[in-house]
Write a protein that holds these residues in place. Structure first.
Motif, PDB file in Angstrom:
ATOM      1  N   ALA A 187      45.083  41.704  52.170  1.00 19.47           N
ATOM      2  CA  ALA A 187      44.487  41.304  50.894  1.00 19.47           C
ATOM      3  C   ALA A 187      43.761  39.973  51.059  1.00 19.47           C
ATOM      4  O   ALA A 187      44.272  39.043  51.689  1.00 19.47           O
ATOM      5  N   THR A 188      42.575  39.893  50.525  1.00 16.08           N
ATOM      6  CA  THR A 188      41.764  38.674  50.655  1.00 16.08           C
ATOM      7  C   THR A 188      42.172  37.641  49.609  1.00 16.08           C
ATOM      8  O   THR A 188      42.854  37.954  48.621  1.00 16.08           O
ATOM      9  N   ASP A 189      41.754  36.399  49.854  1.00 15.44           N
ATOM     10  CA  ASP A 189      41.988  35.348  48.863  1.00 15.44           C
ATOM     11  C   ASP A 189      41.356  35.727  47.522  1.00 15.44           C
ATOM     12  O   ASP A 189      41.924  35.470  46.453  1.00 15.44           O
ATOM     13  N   ARG A 190      40.191  36.336  47.594  1.00  9.90           N
ATOM     14  CA  ARG A 190      39.481  36.736  46.374  1.00  9.90           C
ATOM     15  C   ARG A 190      40.288  37.766  45.575  1.00  9.90           C
ATOM     16  O   ARG A 190      40.368  37.706  44.339  1.00  9.90           O
ATOM     17  N   ALA A 191      40.903  38.704  46.289  1.00  5.54           N
ATOM     18  CA  ALA A 191      41.692  39.747  45.623  1.00  5.54           C
ATOM     19  C   ALA A 191      42.903  39.138  44.931  1.00  5.54           C
ATOM     20  O   ALA A 191      43.250  39.508  43.802  1.00  5.54           O
ATOM     21  N   ILE A 192      43.586  38.197  45.617  1.00  9.71           N
ATOM     22  CA  ILE A 192      44.745  37.537  45.016  1.00  9.71           C
ATOM     23  C   ILE A 192      44.316  36.725  43.798  1.00  9.71           C
ATOM     24  O   ILE A 192      44.956  36.766  42.731  1.00  9.71           O
ATOM     25  N   THR A 252      55.891  34.283  45.585  1.00 12.65           N
ATOM     26  CA  THR A 252      55.311  33.757  46.830  1.00 12.65           C
ATOM     27  C   THR A 252      55.441  34.764  47.973  1.00 12.65           C
ATOM     28  O   THR A 252      54.482  35.007  48.714  1.00 12.65           O
ATOM     29  N   ARG A 253      56.618  35.350  48.115  1.00  8.91           N
ATOM     30  CA  ARG A 253      56.832  36.307  49.209  1.00  8.91           C
ATOM     31  C   ARG A 253      55.949  37.545  49.025  1.00  8.91           C
ATOM     32  O   ARG A 253      55.370  38.059  49.995  1.00  8.91           O
ATOM     33  N   GLU A 254      55.831  38.007  47.776  1.00 11.91           N
ATOM     34  CA  GLU A 254      54.966  39.159  47.487  1.00 11.91           C
ATOM     35  C   GLU A 254      53.529  38.862  47.880  1.00 11.91           C
ATOM     36  O   GLU A 254      52.835  39.700  48.474  1.00 11.91           O
ATOM     37  N   ILE A 255      53.072  37.642  47.552  1.00 13.25           N
ATOM     38  CA  ILE A 255      51.695  37.253  47.898  1.00 13.25           C
ATOM     39  C   ILE A 255      51.513  37.230  49.405  1.00 13.25           C
ATOM     40  O   ILE A 255      50.498  37.673  49.950  1.00 13.25           O
ATOM     41  N   VAL A 313      53.646  30.999  55.743  1.00 13.06           N
ATOM     42  CA  VAL A 313      54.558  30.174  54.943  1.00 13.06           C
ATOM     43  C   VAL A 313      55.132  31.009  53.791  1.00 13.06           C
ATOM     44  O   VAL A 313      56.322  30.913  53.464  1.00 13.06           O
ATOM     45  N   ALA A 314      54.267  31.832  53.190  1.00 16.57           N
ATOM     46  CA  ALA A 314      54.705  32.655  52.065  1.00 16.57           C
ATOM     47  C   ALA A 314      55.776  33.640  52.484  1.00 16.57           C
ATOM     48  O   ALA A 314      56.748  33.870  51.782  1.00 16.57           O
ATOM     49  N   LEU A 315      55.601  34.245  53.716  1.00 18.03           N
ATOM     50  CA  LEU A 315      56.580  35.218  54.177  1.00 18.03           C
ATOM     51  C   LEU A 315      57.927  34.582  54.523  1.00 18.03           C
ATOM     52  O   LEU A 315      58.970  35.227  54.476  1.00 18.03           O
ATOM     53  N   ARG A 316      57.912  33.310  54.885  1.00 18.54           N
ATOM     54  CA  ARG A 316      59.140  32.630  55.215  1.00 18.54           C
ATOM     55  C   ARG A 316      59.925  32.138  53.990  1.00 18.54           C
ATOM     56  O   ARG A 316      61.056  31.706  54.120  1.00 18.54           O
ATOM     57  N   SER A 317      59.257  32.187  52.796  1.00 15.59           N
ATOM     58  CA  SER A 317      59.925  31.688  51.599  1.00 15.59           C
ATOM     59  C   SER A 317      61.025  32.626  51.154  1.00 15.59           C
ATOM     60  O   SER A 317      60.999  33.821  51.443  1.00 15.59           O
TER      61      SER A 317
END
Length: 420
Positions: free
Chosen positions: A336-341, A325-328, A415-419
């Motif tokens: 990075a776009t949603d499409r790339a992920i 999650t944090r990496e994303i 939210v991902a960075l706070r995980s």
């Protein structure tokens, strides 16, 4: 004040593939275990279908080698305690029936009577359990099997009930050392001494039956010395082989033979027949149909492994989304776009399936080769099974990766960075 909006970083397909491979390589054990379900499914599908086709071809070739233009007439089945003892267990046919068919059936080109028993054959200190056939002079032509060395017995030996025998290759292998020529040696069949005068050519197996595991002696000798039963009408037999001009004429020959036997046995209706006529070509068709259905069923069962493999991929990818999650979040923060992920996680899933499918294909071919070598059937690799297997492995990867990939793409970067 002018606000600048960061432009999303456009990631190339190559970069996405590189990142996917790096992510999988950093978790080699997990990736390998995830592939296992796909490997088992694909290898099972290819192995089972290829082995099935190989066995089917070998058996069909063996049946064709014995002739598909042949009818087999078997005596009736005896009953013991309400249980059928199998066709040929009653003495409802005799040698005179075979002679009458040879004389009166216009479509019959070769007619051969036979009497058979399973018994022990002994040479020196060695013995083997095999099938002993008492036959007439036409047997070789009717069954399309001839001596590769020595000879078959002749008319004089048949009339005199001579103690001569022709053995098949499996019996030779079981009784005689490799450096011993069996021609001229003496063997014992139920205590009776027989001289080996010939060795038959290799014919292979017909289904579970080894056609090379047999001994042939004159029908008269078989009846008088081994079986010891004569009917009031002559020598009792288990069956008759009848060869027609070609496969297309067999139904006509079958009709002629049935009518001859009914007249001789005083039978008025087909329901009262004390014999059974089997078309060799029909046996082949029935075998192909049954074997095809069994192979399809087993492949369908093996396909369940692919479903299990897909579930495994989906589970691991969902866990991977949580773990990364944090990496994303960092990648999204960097543009990075949603499409790339989405594409990266789908790519990881497809790579697992394609690599697993490729290993499964190689393993399936290897299993087929080892089985064909060990059990001596035709080595065939099903091209359709390989194509279907590879296509399924790719499809499994795509389907199993859709939900995890969507979950990863929808993550809020803050939210991902706070995980943790």
């Amino acid at each position: 004040m002018v606000l600048f909006k960061q432009r999303p970083h456009q990631v190339s397909t190559w970069e996405i593939s590189e990142m996917a491979i790096e992510a999988l390589w950093s978790n080699k054990l997990r990736s390998g275990l995830t592939m296992l379900g796909v490997i088992i499914g694909i290898s099972s599908t290819i192995g089972i279908s290829s082995i099935g086709q190989g066995v089917q071809k070998s058996t069909a070739d063996s049946i064709r080698g014995l002739g598909t233009d042949v009818l087999q007439v078997m005596a009736g089945a005896a009953q013991s305690g309400g249980i059928s003892q199998g066709q040929g267990s009653l003495t409802t046919l005799n040698w005179e029936d075979a002679k009458a068919i040879a004389e009166q059936a216009p479509g019959a080109t070769v007619v051969s009577a036979f009497l058979q028993r399973n018994t022990q054959v002994v040479y020196g200190e060695k013995n083997t359990s095999t099938t002993v056939y008492g036959t007439d002079l036409s047997y070789s032509q009717a069954r399309n099997t001839f001596p590769k060395s020595g000879r078959f017995f002749d008319d004089e030996e048949l009339k005199s009930a001579a103690s001569v025998a022709v053995i098949a290759p499996t019996v030779q292998k079981n009784l005689f050392p490799a450096n011993v020529d069996p021609i001229g040696t003496k063997i014992r069949i139920q205590g009776e001494i027989y001289e080996v005068i010939g060795v038959m050519e290799v014919k292979g197996s017909q289904g579970p039956q080894d056609r090379d595991d047999a001994v042939y002696i004159p029908l008269t000798s078989m009846s008088a010395r081994i079986v010891g039963n004569n009917s009031l009408m002559g020598i009792s037999i288990n069956g008759i082989y009848i060869k027609g001009r070609d496969e297309s004429q067999l139904e006509i020959v079958k009709f002629q033979v049935a009518n001859i036997l009914r007249l001789r046995h005083n039978i008025d209706t087909p329901e009262d027949d004390d014999f059974k006529i089997t078309n060799q070509a029909d046996i082949l068709k029935t075998f192909d149909t049954i074997f095809g259905l069994l192979t399809t069923l087993i492949i369908a069962i093996a396909g369940i492994s692919l479903v299990v493999g897909g579930i495994g991929i989906a589970n691991i990818m969902l866990v991977s989304v949580v773990e990364r999650t944090r990496e994303i979040g960092i990648r999204k923060a960097l543009g990075a776009t949603d499409r790339a992920i989405l594409t990266q996680f789908l790519t990881e899933s497809v790579i697992i399936s394609v690599v697993g499918g490729s290993i499964g294909i190689i393993l399936g071919i290897g299993i087929t080769f080892v089985s064909a070598t060990a059990f001596k059937f035709a080595f065939l690799v099903s091209g359709n099974a390989i194509a279907i297997g590879f296509g399924l492995s790719t499809a499994v990867g795509l389907l199993a990766g859709v939900i995890p990939a969507k979950n990863a793409a929808k993550l809020d970067p803050i939210v991902a960075l706070r995980s943790d």
